[in-house]
Design an enzyme around this catalytic site. Structure first.
Site, short mmCIF file in Angstrom:
data_model
loop_
_atom_site.label_atom_id
_atom_site.label_comp_id
_atom_site.label_asym_id
_atom_site.label_seq_id
_atom_site.Cartn_x
_atom_site.Cartn_y
_atom_site.Cartn_z
N LYS A 1 77.71 71.91 17.16
CA LYS A 1 76.58 71.02 16.89
C LYS A 1 77.03 69.55 16.92
O LYS A 1 78.20 69.26 17.08
CB LYS A 1 75.94 71.41 15.55
CG LYS A 1 75.44 72.86 15.52
CD LYS A 1 74.26 73.09 16.45
CE LYS A 1 73.95 74.53 16.80
NZ LYS A 1 73.84 75.52 15.77
C1 LIG Z 1 73.18 76.90 15.37
C2 LIG Z 1 71.76 77.21 15.09
C3 LIG Z 1 71.34 77.83 13.91
C4 LIG Z 1 72.31 78.39 12.91
O1 LIG Z 1 73.23 77.45 12.46
P1 LIG Z 1 74.53 77.95 11.66
O2 LIG Z 1 75.00 76.69 10.97
O3 LIG Z 1 75.50 78.44 12.68
O4 LIG Z 1 74.10 78.99 10.72
C5 LIG Z 1 70.00 78.00 13.69
N1 LIG Z 1 69.08 77.60 14.59
C6 LIG Z 1 69.44 77.00 15.74
C7 LIG Z 1 68.38 76.56 16.68
C8 LIG Z 1 70.78 76.81 16.03
O5 LIG Z 1 71.14 76.25 17.20
#
Ligand SMILES: *Cc1c(COP(=O)(O)O)cnc(C)c1O
Length: 388
Positions: free
Chosen positions: A187
């Site tokens: 992210k």
């Molecule tokens: C990465 C992601 C999540 C989950 O995030 P985590 O921190 O890995 O639990 C949820 N929704 C979307 C759209 C994502 O890209």
């Protein structure tokens, strides 16, 4: 620094400063490695950055979605509207919180939920809408919140891609109901694993503060410290979703770097858009007409299989053979076996999401990617298409 030809270039890579690494080491040496002063500081920084009055750091965005949805106390049969073009966690947490995910197809251009189709999906059982800001392009929130207000629905924004995104001059997290951010390594900022919920709802914030840590009252994380109370009460059966100080040590250095990360992502995305504009093999993402600043979490065009003379999976294999990583965000969630079997979804139910699902590919995009790295990606694609 660039990747050499014989080095594998991933589609994403975190950017961690020496200060962030030193902060982790200090944290380890401090003797306080789980939830503590660094998490508190990261939460304060998140409040300042987003403008949200409440920010709760957690072990992941999945935990944040789970707790925010669980706080709605859904009854069997209650419905939550979301997009099929998302990571599985969005739907999974709706189900785990006791809701039924009701999907609405996306727009062809932005891959975001099509607001004009949302109202017809609202029933007397609908309790909430979970819009997903795909790739860091904000969903059209004004009409969405107007619908939510009209029907008395909660809005929990899956903002996993959208820290730093702006909608009509306002940062995601600074307005609306509730936002869930992810700090997974792919992210825009990372704490290793990690996530946070931003909200303007004091009751929801209090609920999450309780349920993220066993349902213990007061600042129970501090019970072994000098100022902590020795005893706690259990007020609700809670989870173990707290963030560690080791994670927050990264976060407090990532957040001030975010603006620079987004600038570099934006430059690289613009370069892809300009270079690939006339390539028949690609259908490029199109910016929505309303004012916004995307965080460019992903650069994810659609492969045109007729012009490319290959499908998306073959293209990805060809890139990999040239030492370049790509990724799929996402396959349409309703076609996973669990969702098909449990809710009877079928191919054809959400045609836009399905076309995107078959053709989408995330090209490498990360702040330390050099122009030379990007030229290598473009050169590899031109070689692949020249031979097809
Ligand atoms: C990465 C992601 C999540 C989950 O995030 P985590 O921190 O890995 O639990 C949820 N929704 C979307 C759209 C994502 O890209």
């Amino acid at each position: 620094m660039s990747y050499s030809q014989d080095e594998f270039m991933p589609f994403s890579r975190p950017t961690l400063s020496e200060e962030a690494i030193a902060e982790v080491v200090s944290c380890l040496r401090s003797g306080w490695i789980t939830t503590g002063p660094r998490v508190k500081r990261f939460e304060d920084d998140l409040k300042t950055y987003t403008g949200a009055p409440f920010a709760l750091a957690l072990s992941s965005a999945t935990a944040g979605l789970h707790l925010a949805l669980a706080a709605l106390r859904l009854n069997p049969g209650d419905e939550v509207i979301t997009s099929p073009m998302t990571f599985a966690a969005t739907l999974n947490t709706i189900v785990i919180a006791g809701g039924r995910p009701v999907l609405v197809d996306v727009e062809a251009a932005s891959y975001n939920i099509d607001i004009s189709r949302v109202e017809s999906a609202i029933t007397p059982r609908t309790r909430a809408i979970v819009p997903v800001h795909f790739a860091g392009v904000p969903v059209d929130l004004d009409p969405l919140y107007a619908l939510a207000a009209k029907h008395g629905l909660r809005v929990i924004e899956d903002a996993a891609h959208a820290i730093g995104t702006e909608y009509k001059g306002r940062r995601i997290g600074s307005f609306g109901d509730t936002q869930v951010f992810s700090f997974h390594p792919n992210k825009n900022i990372t704490t290793g694993e990690g996530g946070a919920v931003a909200t303007r709802d004091e009751k929801l914030a209090a609920d999450i503060a309780l349920t993220r840590f066993h349902g213990m009252d007061r600042e129970a994380w501090n019970r072994f410290g000098k100022t902590g109370a020795a005893h706690y009460e259990i007020i609700a059966p809670g989870f173990k979703y707290n963030m560690m100080d080791i994670q927050a040590a990264l976060g407090i250095h990532q957040l001030p770097a975010l603006a620079g990360f987004i600038r570099r992502r934006t430059d690289l995305a613009q370069r892809y858009l300009t270079t690939l504009a006339d390539w028949p093999q690609w259908q490029l993402p199109k910016a929505p007409a309303y004012a916004h600043l995307p965080a460019w979490h992903l650069f994810a065009p659609l492969l045109n299989p007729a012009a490319a003379k290959m499908d998306r999976d073959r293209f990805m294999a060809e890139m990999k053979a040239r030492n370049i990583g790509t990724a799929v965000h996402y396959r349409a969630a309703h076609l996973y076996p669990y969702y098909r079997d449990r809710y009877g979804y079928q191919p054809g139910d959400f045609p836009y999401a399905e076309t995107i699902s078959e053709r989408i590919v995330s090209l490498p995009l990360f702040p330390t990617m050099s122009d030379a790295d990007q030229d290598r990606v473009i050169g590899a694609m031109s070689d692949i298409f020249a031979r097809s």
